[in-house]
Write a protein that holds these residues in place. Structure first.
Motif, PDB file in Angstrom:
ATOM      1  N   ASN A   3     -16.682 -68.151  18.400  1.00  0.00           N
ATOM      2  CA  ASN A   3     -15.762 -68.174  17.684  1.00  0.00           C
ATOM      3  C   ASN A   3     -15.066 -69.684  17.515  1.00  0.00           C
ATOM      4  O   ASN A   3     -14.632 -70.246  16.500  1.00  0.00           O
ATOM      5  CB  ASN A   3     -14.367 -67.302  17.680  1.00  0.00           C
ATOM      6  N   ASP A   4     -14.849 -70.374  18.687  1.00  0.00           N
ATOM      7  CA  ASP A   4     -14.245 -71.585  18.753  1.00  0.00           C
ATOM      8  C   ASP A   4     -15.455 -72.557  19.191  1.00  0.00           C
ATOM      9  O   ASP A   4     -15.590 -72.847  20.420  1.00  0.00           O
ATOM     10  CB  ASP A   4     -13.130 -71.446  19.780  1.00  0.00           C
ATOM     11  N   THR A   5     -16.109 -73.110  18.113  1.00  0.00           N
ATOM     12  CA  THR A   5     -17.391 -74.131  18.501  1.00  0.00           C
ATOM     13  C   THR A   5     -16.622 -75.198  19.208  1.00  0.00           C
ATOM     14  O   THR A   5     -17.557 -75.794  20.125  1.00  0.00           O
ATOM     15  CB  THR A   5     -17.954 -74.414  17.096  1.00  0.00           C
ATOM     16  N   ILE A   6     -15.731 -75.813  19.010  1.00  0.00           N
ATOM     17  CA  ILE A   6     -14.975 -77.153  19.539  1.00  0.00           C
ATOM     18  C   ILE A   6     -14.872 -76.806  21.025  1.00  0.00           C
ATOM     19  O   ILE A   6     -15.123 -77.658  21.746  1.00  0.00           O
ATOM     20  CB  ILE A   6     -13.585 -77.241  18.808  1.00  0.00           C
ATOM     21  N   ALA A   7     -13.932 -75.614  21.388  1.00  0.00           N
ATOM     22  CA  ALA A   7     -14.015 -75.344  23.023  1.00  0.00           C
ATOM     23  C   ALA A   7     -15.068 -75.192  23.618  1.00  0.00           C
ATOM     24  O   ALA A   7     -15.451 -75.478  24.718  1.00  0.00           O
ATOM     25  CB  ALA A   7     -12.954 -74.038  22.812  1.00  0.00           C
ATOM     26  N   ARG A  79      -8.781 -78.944  25.492  1.00  0.00           N
ATOM     27  CA  ARG A  79      -8.636 -78.684  24.022  1.00  0.00           C
ATOM     28  C   ARG A  79      -7.172 -78.338  23.878  1.00  0.00           C
ATOM     29  O   ARG A  79      -6.534 -77.972  24.696  1.00  0.00           O
ATOM     30  CB  ARG A  79      -9.324 -77.228  23.859  1.00  0.00           C
ATOM     31  N   ILE A  80      -6.639 -78.943  22.806  1.00  0.00           N
ATOM     32  CA  ILE A  80      -5.137 -78.760  22.568  1.00  0.00           C
ATOM     33  C   ILE A  80      -4.631 -77.778  21.395  1.00  0.00           C
ATOM     34  O   ILE A  80      -3.952 -76.904  21.830  1.00  0.00           O
ATOM     35  CB  ILE A  80      -4.769 -80.099  21.947  1.00  0.00           C
ATOM     36  N   SER A  81      -5.295 -77.911  20.186  1.00  0.00           N
ATOM     37  CA  SER A  81      -4.995 -76.883  19.118  1.00  0.00           C
ATOM     38  C   SER A  81      -6.014 -75.845  19.418  1.00  0.00           C
ATOM     39  O   SER A  81      -7.199 -76.347  19.131  1.00  0.00           O
ATOM     40  CB  SER A  81      -5.081 -77.843  17.739  1.00  0.00           C
ATOM     41  N   LYS A  82      -5.642 -74.838  19.280  1.00  0.00           N
ATOM     42  CA  LYS A  82      -6.416 -73.552  19.646  1.00  0.00           C
ATOM     43  C   LYS A  82      -6.401 -73.061  18.168  1.00  0.00           C
ATOM     44  O   LYS A  82      -5.258 -72.710  17.477  1.00  0.00           O
ATOM     45  CB  LYS A  82      -6.381 -72.726  20.773  1.00  0.00           C
ATOM     46  N   PRO A  83      -7.466 -71.707  17.996  1.00  0.00           N
ATOM     47  CA  PRO A  83      -7.310 -70.970  16.855  1.00  0.00           C
ATOM     48  C   PRO A  83      -5.802 -70.240  16.762  1.00  0.00           C
ATOM     49  O   PRO A  83      -5.584 -69.640  15.539  1.00  0.00           O
ATOM     50  CB  PRO A  83      -8.598 -69.881  16.907  1.00  0.00           C
ATOM     51  N   GLY A  84      -5.701 -69.722  17.785  1.00  0.00           N
ATOM     52  CA  GLY A  84      -4.293 -68.996  17.795  1.00  0.00           C
ATOM     53  C   GLY A  84      -3.211 -69.447  17.896  1.00  0.00           C
ATOM     54  O   GLY A  84      -2.184 -69.121  17.327  1.00  0.00           O
ATOM     55  N   LEU A  85      -3.137 -71.123  18.068  1.00  0.00           N
ATOM     56  CA  LEU A  85      -2.036 -71.838  18.026  1.00  0.00           C
ATOM     57  C   LEU A  85      -2.331 -73.301  17.766  1.00  0.00           C
ATOM     58  O   LEU A  85      -2.700 -74.081  18.563  1.00  0.00           O
ATOM     59  CB  LEU A  85      -1.218 -71.827  19.256  1.00  0.00           C
ATOM     60  N   ARG A  86      -2.295 -73.682  16.558  1.00  0.00           N
ATOM     61  CA  ARG A  86      -2.725 -75.000  15.966  1.00  0.00           C
ATOM     62  C   ARG A  86      -1.295 -75.875  16.420  1.00  0.00           C
ATOM     63  O   ARG A  86      -0.332 -75.456  16.085  1.00  0.00           O
ATOM     64  CB  ARG A  86      -2.854 -74.854  14.304  1.00  0.00           C
ATOM     65  N   ILE A  87      -1.846 -77.096  16.701  1.00  0.00           N
ATOM     66  CA  ILE A  87      -0.923 -78.269  16.927  1.00  0.00           C
ATOM     67  C   ILE A  87      -1.037 -79.177  16.040  1.00  0.00           C
ATOM     68  O   ILE A  87      -2.244 -79.792  15.831  1.00  0.00           O
ATOM     69  CB  ILE A  87      -1.093 -78.705  18.574  1.00  0.00           C
ATOM     70  N   TYR A  88      -0.116 -79.655  15.174  1.00  0.00           N
ATOM     71  CA  TYR A  88      -0.056 -80.746  14.679  1.00  0.00           C
ATOM     72  C   TYR A  88       0.718 -81.892  14.772  1.00  0.00           C
ATOM     73  O   TYR A  88       1.629 -81.624  15.431  1.00  0.00           O
ATOM     74  CB  TYR A  88       0.190 -80.256  12.901  1.00  0.00           C
ATOM     75  N   SER A  89       0.406 -83.001  14.325  1.00  0.00           N
ATOM     76  CA  SER A  89       1.465 -84.153  14.592  1.00  0.00           C
ATOM     77  C   SER A  89       1.341 -85.161  13.215  1.00  0.00           C
ATOM     78  O   SER A  89       0.297 -85.327  12.817  1.00  0.00           O
ATOM     79  CB  SER A  89       0.932 -84.952  15.651  1.00  0.00           C
ATOM     80  N   GLY A  90       2.618 -85.812  13.175  1.00  0.00           N
ATOM     81  CA  GLY A  90       2.700 -86.536  12.134  1.00  0.00           C
ATOM     82  C   GLY A  90       2.166 -88.005  12.472  1.00  0.00           C
ATOM     83  O   GLY A  90       1.935 -88.234  13.954  1.00  0.00           O
TER      84      GLY A  90
END
Length: 132
Positions: A3-7, A79-90
């Motif tokens: 499901n999470d190819t990045i992880a 891994r920081i931003s996960k499918p269940g919890l996306r982390i964004y930054s300006g």
């Protein structure tokens, strides 16, 4: 099917570094190829190439080690931003990994780039991972 190819990619790199493997094979997607390009640009890996075997394609990463003791150039990959919890930054609040000694890979509207490139271009985005 992952499901999470990045992880999955980050875990394969982490495991290969711990086992001191020279090459690691990763399933090929657009995102994993872009991450490999960023890693190559930051000189954290030696090279990468695409393998096409019929229906399945994969990416071969050549990991980089330094010195006689073969210490990996990637000490920690998280891994920081996960499918269940996306982390964004300006752009203004872009995190600095280890006070600027580490690298964060950011997914922006201009493609994948490091945190320093995102700061220079004044764009924010999703923080995919930290690399030290």
């Amino acid at each position: 099917m992952v499901n999470d190819t990045i992880a999955d990619m980050l875990t394969r790199i982490r495991n290969a570094n711990l086992a001191k493997h020279q090459i690691v094979q990763i399933p090929l997607t657009k995102v994993t190829k872009s991450i490999a390009q960023v890693l190559l640009r930051e000189e954290l890996i030696n090279s990468f190439e695409e393998l096409r075997n019929g229906t399945q394609s994969s990416l071969l990463l050549s990991l980089k080690y330094t010195g006689k003791t073969r210490t990996p150039s990637i000490q920690k990959i998280q891994r920081i931003s996960k499918p269940g919890l996306r982390i964004y930054s300006g752009a203004k609040k872009m995190p600095r990994v280890l006070g600027g000694f580490g690298t964060a890979i950011i997914s922006t509207s201009n493609g994948l780039m490091t945190d320093t490139e995102a700061r220079q271009k004044n764009v924010g985005g999703e923080i995919l991972c930290y690399i030290t």
